[in-house]
Structure formats: C-alpha cells, structure tokens
Design an enzyme around this catalytic site. Structure first.
Site, short mmCIF file in Angstrom:
data_model
loop_
_atom_site.label_atom_id
_atom_site.label_comp_id
_atom_site.label_asym_id
_atom_site.label_seq_id
_atom_site.Cartn_x
_atom_site.Cartn_y
_atom_site.Cartn_z
N GLU A 43 -2.95 5.62 -1.39
CA GLU A 43 -3.97 4.58 -1.52
C GLU A 43 -4.61 4.26 -0.17
OE1 GLU A 43 -1.34 1.84 -3.23
OE2 GLU A 43 -1.96 2.23 -5.30
N GLN A 44 -3.80 4.24 0.89
CA GLN A 44 -4.32 3.93 2.21
C GLN A 44 -5.34 4.97 2.65
OE1 GLN A 44 -1.33 3.04 5.06
NE2 GLN A 44 -2.72 3.04 6.79
N VAL A 58 0.86 -1.18 0.00
CA VAL A 58 0.00 0.00 0.00
C VAL A 58 0.90 1.23 0.00
CG1 VAL A 58 -0.18 0.26 2.50
CG2 VAL A 58 -2.04 1.05 1.06
N SER A 59 0.46 2.27 -0.74
CA SER A 59 1.14 3.55 -0.68
C SER A 59 0.33 4.45 0.24
CB SER A 59 1.24 4.20 -2.08
OG SER A 59 -0.04 4.58 -2.54
N THR A 60 0.91 5.54 0.71
CA THR A 60 0.21 6.45 1.64
C THR A 60 -1.08 6.98 1.03
OG1 THR A 60 2.35 7.10 2.54
CG2 THR A 60 0.48 8.48 3.06
#
Length: 474
Positions: A13-14, A9-11
């Site tokens: 997307e989270q 997960v990227s920041t």
C-alpha cells in the site's frame, strides 16, 4: 476531547496508494487541529496486514481504550482499522462503544457518536471485507496462472535440490546428488527412517540446514517436482525447471512405496503373535533398548540354551540404543518361569483382586452430562440469536455467555472423566476374568496360552542385572 490516532500501512500500500505512515499522521493531526481536539498518542503498525488484530500498535490501542486513556479513536480510512468485517464490528461495538470511546474515520466522514455513523460503519465493513476477499482471489488466480505456465509458485519453502532465482527453480548441483542418493537408497531396499538416520550420521546437510527426518525424506520421495512437474491445487502441470530424477526412477519409487504400504496394512491388521513369551514387552533398564531372544549352544549341557539379551549388544544397527550397554543376559526359561509365578501369586492375592473389583463399581452414565452440555450450547445460541437480531446488546449478554461457556467447559471435563471410568470398568472386567483362569493356564504347560496370559496382564518387563521389574496393565 483526547484523541488516539491509529495509522497502519503495508509495504504494497505504501508503494502504490500513498498511504505512508507520515502522510496519514499529518492529515489526521490537521483534522484534529480543525476540530480543536487534543492528540493523546499516535499508534502505528507499519508493514502489518489488516486481516488480523495481532498487531503491536492495535494491541496497545485496545489496552489504552480499556484503561480509558482516550475519548476517541481517529483513522484515515476505515480499512486502516481492519479489513475484516467481523474484527471491525468487534472493535467498534465490543471495545470502543463499550468504554464510551467514539470512532471517527476521516476519509468516509464517519463518527460513531451519531446513529447514522454507527449504521454506516456496518455497511462499510462489508465492502472492506469484500475488497480483501477479491485481493485474495486475484492472488490465487495469479498462482494458478504461474503453475499452468510451468513456474513454481514461489511461496513457502523452496524444495531441496533447487534454488529460487528470478522467479524460477534452478537445480543445485550438490543437492541434486543428495536427492538422487535418497532415491537410490530407497530403491535398493532401505527404509525411509534408515535413510534419514544415515544422512544425519554422515553429516550430509542441505542448504536449509534441517535435520533429516522421516517426514522430509518421504516428502522428497513423493514429490513429482523432481521429474519436472508443477503441482498446484491438486492439478499437475509441466514445469519449466530442469528435472533432477528420471521418470523411471521416480515411478519405481512410487510403486515400491505403494507395495510397502499394502504390506504394512496387512501386517497391522493381524493380531500380534510373538514367538516367545516376553517378546515385545521386555526391555533393558540400563539403556532402554528392547530385549530379544538369543540361542547359544552349551558345551556343558550339550544343548541349546535360550536367553534374553539387549538389542544394544546386537548387530542390528537401528535397534541399538547404547553400544556400551553392559546389561546381563538372562536364561529364558528361568525368567519366564519367574514371571509366571508372579502372575500366579498375584491371582491369589485377595487385596489385588479387591482393588481391581473396587475400580469396576457402577458409575454415573455419561448420557446425562451430554444432555446438560447440549442444553448449555442451546442457551448460548439463543442469546447470540437475540444479539444478531438486534433485540439485545452484546454488553447485556456478555457476562451470561461467559458463565455458560465456563459451565460448558466444566461439563466437558466431567464427561471425559466419566468416559474414562467407563473404559476402566470394562478393562477391569477383562482383567478379573483372565486372573480367574491364571493358575489353570500356568499349570497346563500350554506355552501359547501362557504367552496370551502374560501379554494380557503385563504392560512391560524391565531387566537390570539381577533386578526384574513388572509393570501391570491395571
């Protein structure tokens, strides 16, 4: 079946998509319970982009697959594995399938243990790549829009003289003075390197705490951001930030820079012409500085005597290497006479002439090696064409491609050696020709001809008290 769960997960997307590490892990573990699969290990990459495989969790997963520690890899969604079509296909075909490890994507219901799953993976990878390219395009459009509106793009390094706050550049009072000082010094005649040296010696630092260098000073002098402009993709827009330099000062600096560049080109196009025989090739062996000629009046002989002295003992600040250098000064005529006699002795030495002559023996033409390299590249291309057309699997051609690449590397090394030998042969021809005329030139008393002779044969002369060392060009 032992399953390895991979979650990423990227920041962004989270925050927006609900793809948190924990949510993905919980859903994937429940799926394994339903399928009655045992979970071997959970591999996580929090905050990593899917555009590269250089992620710690991914690298550990690849290693465990190669060590055959798991039977299948499970992800929540295909783009969790990678957003690159090339990387996705590489992982599936060259890593997972190579070691008989299945790949399953929960969201798309893909399973590479079936023919349909393998075909669908390729199609979904195309769309994952498309999505990434669209995101990149939108980001670029956003940066262009900011530039047109007069805002600094905000990425990379914040330029000297400003701080970046709330999306805008704000002039820093202390650093603004440094920027103006740099422009003033340049317009008063100082060179870029001299300005950098002066700032470092005075311990004048900026917020980035970088050492001032030729590159940094030049970037400051060329950046129209300091007159209130924003440049993006070779286009210039009016910025909202306050200028630090006046337009007049900036454009005068550009004119001076262009003038100095033109003068430098003219100088570099001319052959080197030294006034004295050893100028440019004579160095101090005590401190490493260049030697230069000094004229002093001798009351004893009632005439001027020319000597070679170390620049570290001069007042030319930028040429000084060690202000404490204690090397001697050398009588110019005596030193030059000694060097010429060394050249004359060398030109009459059969062993030296034979050694140079040996180095110019006929060598193998590089053309044959170039042809072999081309043939090897064509073989690799043919194998890759067969793979891309589906006529053969990559596993069957992998070893042969590795062998061909190793062969190509070996041939390239051989080519470099042959071309170097060819260059040395040409150089040896010239050296022998110069040496054959050396005695005549030395006895002719033609000082200009002697200078040309010396520079053709000698790379460097170093002086240390009573020791003279000559490094030849062969």
């Amino acid at each position: 079946m032992k399953v390895g769960i991979y979650v990423r997960v990227s920041t962004l997307e989270q925050a927006t998509e609900g793809y948190s590490i924990q949510e993905q892990t919980d859903k994937l573990k429940k799926f394994c319970d339903v399928k009655e699969w045992s979970v071997g290990e959970v591999y996580t990459d929090p905050g990593f982009s899917g555009s590269s495989l250089k992620r710690p969790g991914m690298q550990k997963l690849i290693n465990d697959v190669e060590q055959q520690k798991i039977d299948a890899v499970l992800v929540y969604k295909l783009d969790r594995l990678s957003r690159s079509q090339k990387d996705t296909l590489y992982l599936i075909e060259d890593i997972f399938l190579k070691y008989n490890v299945h790949f399953v994507s929960l969201n798309e219901n893909f399973d590479t243990s079936t023919p349909f799953g393998r075909a669908s993976i390729g199609m979904m990878s195309v769309f994952a790549q498309l999505e990434r390219e669209q995101i990149t395009e939108r980001m670029q459009m956003g940066k262009v829009g900011r530039a047109k509106a007069g805002y600094f793009h905000g990425g990379g390094v914040i330029p000297h003289g400003y701080i970046y706050s709330d999306g805008q550049l704000i002039a820093d009072e202390k650093e603004s003075k440094i920027i103006n000082y740099i422009y003033d010094q340049y317009l008063s005649g100082w060179g870029v390197q001299s300005i950098a040296k002066q700032l470092n010696e005075k311990h004048i630092t900026a917020k980035r705490a970088v050492k001032w260098s030729h590159k940094v000073i030049l970037e400051i002098l060329c950046n129209n951001l300091y007159i209130g402009k924003i440049k993006w993709k070779n286009e210039t827009y009016d910025g909202l930030h306050a200028p630090i330099i006046s337009d007049d000062k900036f454009y005068k600096a550009q004119e001076l820079m262009a003038k100095r560049k033109t003068m430098a080109v003219k100088v570099n196009q001319q052959p080197f012409k030294s006034k004295y025989m050893l100028t440019g090739i004579c160095y101090c062996a005590v401190c490493g500085a260049r030697m230069f000629t000094i004229k002093s009046y001798s009351t004893k002989n009632r005439k001027y005597i020319r000597k070679y002295g170390c620049y570290s003992q001069s007042s030319v600040e930028h040429m000084i290497k060690d202000p404490n250098c204690d090397n001697d000064k050398y009588d110019g005529l005596e030193l030059e006479s000694y060097v010429l006699q060394r050249i004359k002795k060398l030109s009459m030495n059969p062993k030296t002439l034979n050694r140079i002559s040996e180095s110019k023996k006929a060598i193998v033409s590089p053309a044959g090696t170039k042809s072999q390299i081309k043939d090897t590249e064509e073989q690799i291309e043919r194998l890759l064409d067969l793979y891309q057309n589906g006529a053969i699997t990559y596993t069957k051609i992998e070893k042969r491609i590795e062998e061909l690449n190793a062969q190509k590397d070996s041939l390239n090394e051989q080519l470099k050696k042959l071309e170097s030998e060819k260059l040395n042969k040409s150089s040896s021809d010239k050296i022998l020709k110069v040496l054959s005329n050396a005695t005549d030139v030395i006895e002719s008393k033609d000082y200009d001809a002697q200078k040309r002779l010396t520079h053709a044969l000698i790379q460097k002369v170093t002086l240390k008290h009573d020791k003279v060392t000559i490094k030849w060009n062969f």
